[in-house]
Design an enzyme around this catalytic site. Structure first.
Site, short mmCIF file in Angstrom:
data_model
loop_
_atom_site.label_atom_id
_atom_site.label_comp_id
_atom_site.label_asym_id
_atom_site.label_seq_id
_atom_site.Cartn_x
_atom_site.Cartn_y
_atom_site.Cartn_z
N ALA A 88 -11.85 -11.01 -14.60
CA ALA A 88 -10.65 -10.58 -15.70
C ALA A 88 -11.29 -10.22 -16.72
O ALA A 88 -11.01 -11.08 -17.00
CB ALA A 88 -9.50 -10.03 -14.92
N ARG A 89 -11.04 -9.32 -18.16
CA ARG A 89 -11.13 -8.92 -19.26
C ARG A 89 -11.85 -9.22 -19.66
O ARG A 89 -11.49 -10.88 -20.74
CB ARG A 89 -9.66 -9.49 -20.24
CG ARG A 89 -8.30 -7.73 -18.94
CD ARG A 89 -8.74 -6.98 -20.34
NE ARG A 89 -7.77 -5.68 -18.96
CZ ARG A 89 -7.50 -5.26 -19.93
NH1 ARG A 89 -7.04 -4.95 -20.84
NH2 ARG A 89 -6.62 -4.60 -19.50
N HIS A 114 -9.07 2.33 -21.06
CA HIS A 114 -10.88 2.49 -20.77
C HIS A 114 -11.28 4.31 -21.61
O HIS A 114 -12.66 3.96 -22.45
CB HIS A 114 -10.94 2.39 -20.03
CG HIS A 114 -11.10 1.08 -19.35
ND1 HIS A 114 -12.07 0.34 -18.73
CD2 HIS A 114 -10.65 0.14 -19.40
CE1 HIS A 114 -11.79 -0.89 -18.46
NE2 HIS A 114 -10.49 -0.95 -18.31
N ARG A 135 -11.47 4.78 -25.53
CA ARG A 135 -12.40 3.54 -26.25
C ARG A 135 -13.43 4.63 -26.03
O ARG A 135 -14.71 4.42 -26.91
CB ARG A 135 -13.29 2.50 -25.08
CG ARG A 135 -13.43 1.35 -26.01
CD ARG A 135 -13.56 -0.37 -25.00
NE ARG A 135 -13.79 0.27 -23.81
CZ ARG A 135 -13.34 -0.59 -22.18
NH1 ARG A 135 -13.05 -1.71 -23.27
NH2 ARG A 135 -13.74 -0.27 -22.04
N ARG A 136 -13.67 5.37 -24.65
CA ARG A 136 -15.55 5.90 -25.07
C ARG A 136 -15.58 7.79 -25.67
O ARG A 136 -14.16 7.18 -25.57
CB ARG A 136 -15.51 6.30 -23.35
CG ARG A 136 -15.52 4.97 -22.44
CD ARG A 136 -16.08 5.75 -20.97
NE ARG A 136 -14.90 6.20 -21.00
CZ ARG A 136 -13.92 5.78 -19.62
NH1 ARG A 136 -14.22 4.21 -19.47
NH2 ARG A 136 -13.91 6.78 -19.41
#
Lengths: 176, 176, 176
Positions: free
Chosen positions: B14-15, B53, B56-57
């Site tokens: 995770a992470r 998420h 970020r893209r």
């Protein structure tokens, strides 16, 4: 053994031998050594663990207890440069999360990374991998896991060397 | 950077930085890119993670939600070949297990592996390591852990490349 | 494939493919083979797992059940040298802890390491990494995690080879 590159992050699972390895790396430098303990001794189990770790180290170590103000402590210690071992970051992340919440914890991690970049003292930091089990049912444990994973990434980026320890065997992740 | 080999499995805790790394690999190809999201947005915590998420893209990404019919979706997308990022398999395994039980979940994983072998589009798949903690007390969590471990093995076998990410640092497991 | 070095510890997460890999290593030697099963079959779930593992092996294997007296069993088997697979140490650690407590468990682990050093038979040992998740809430689980991590370190030190398996992919940790 040549002195270890610095700053150096030593990662691994629980009881993987990461503290023992980190102490061996510190001893590649000349004493005196500083041991920055992030543990808050709140119960007997913790007291026993801390005593075990201390008995393994010797007289050339000075212990500094630092549950929260880590970047400030490192900067103060750096007034008289000497090798520093921070053990461990995962307890520090936990202390930060419980006292100040996730957002302020992240600010403190960023401050640590900034402090690392300007240290004259060699700094070795021990941290746990905590993200390779099942997603915890408990929301606080999930926040903690997210924070620890994110923070380990930031510290790894700020370090010149990163080593992963499995069953006592060190694996160099950076540089390779 | 040369285009990443395909299919490519990116594993990590995770992470651990696995999604960020996988996105960087996708960008070694020319846009447009497809993002296959396996998350079912059932609560606020999940909505927040998905939004993080997505932010970020950028614009060159098209998101396709796909909680269950993953092999079918990949085959359909492949009608117009373009790089695909599947994020993440562990949520997909969980969706399969909860909806259809372990046996049918395994059939779906096998169908995914078959689909991967015939794709013209570059495919990158993100998955979690979930088997390195204590055995869970909960029987469903144990089934899930078994399924995820087995499925990651199958997908790794079907992929030309496998990378493990620790604290943001990619380690090539296959080819080496 | 040349015969595997011995003793050889094969570590990995749950369902990482470590048993399958260890069996392939045993087959680098000539039969007959001994399978030392540490599982105590206490419920249906465990019976199913054991049956699955047995069906994967063939006629050239003899199974020896050994939930506790592992070093004694290995020494007895060594009277007629033949390749031995111990699967798995993590269950054995758990059996020891529950029956005899942490201190006596550690004595048994040390006795295993001593026995390994004098075996004429090739010995392969499978164990789980259990320390890379969140700290367990349950005190017994924490003791177990500490014991397993410490014990994996001792066995790794006593072995000539250590391999870590991720998603079915073996990674040599020792020698490298």
């Amino acid at each position: 053994m040549n002195p270890s590159p610095s700053p150096h992050l030593i990662l691994g699972g629980a009881r993987s031998g990461k503290s023992t390895y980190a102490e061996a790396l510190v001893r590649t430098f000349s004493p005196p050594y500083r041991y920055v303990a992030t543990a808050e001794i709140l119960d007997e189990e913790m007291a026993r663990r801390v005593a075990e770790h201390q008995s393994r180290r010797g007289d050339s170590w000075r212990t500094v207890e630092c549950p929260l103000a880590l970047s400030e402590t490192l900067v103060q210690l750096d007034a008289e440069p000497a090798p520093v071992l921070v053990d461990c970051l995962t307890l520090w992340y936990s202390n930060l999360l419980l006292r100040s919440g996730e957002n302020r914890a992240r600010v403190s991690v960023t401050a640590l990374c900034d402090a690392l970049s300007s240290m004259r003292s060699p700094v070795l930091l021990v941290s746990n991998e905590v993200g390779c089990g099942i997603v915890p049912e408990n929301a606080l444990a999930r926040s903690y896991r997210d924070l620890a994973g994110w923070a380990n990434q930031q510290v790894a980026k700020a370090c010149r060397a990163v080593t992963y320890v499995i069953a006592g065997i060190p694996i160099a992740l950076k540089p390779r």
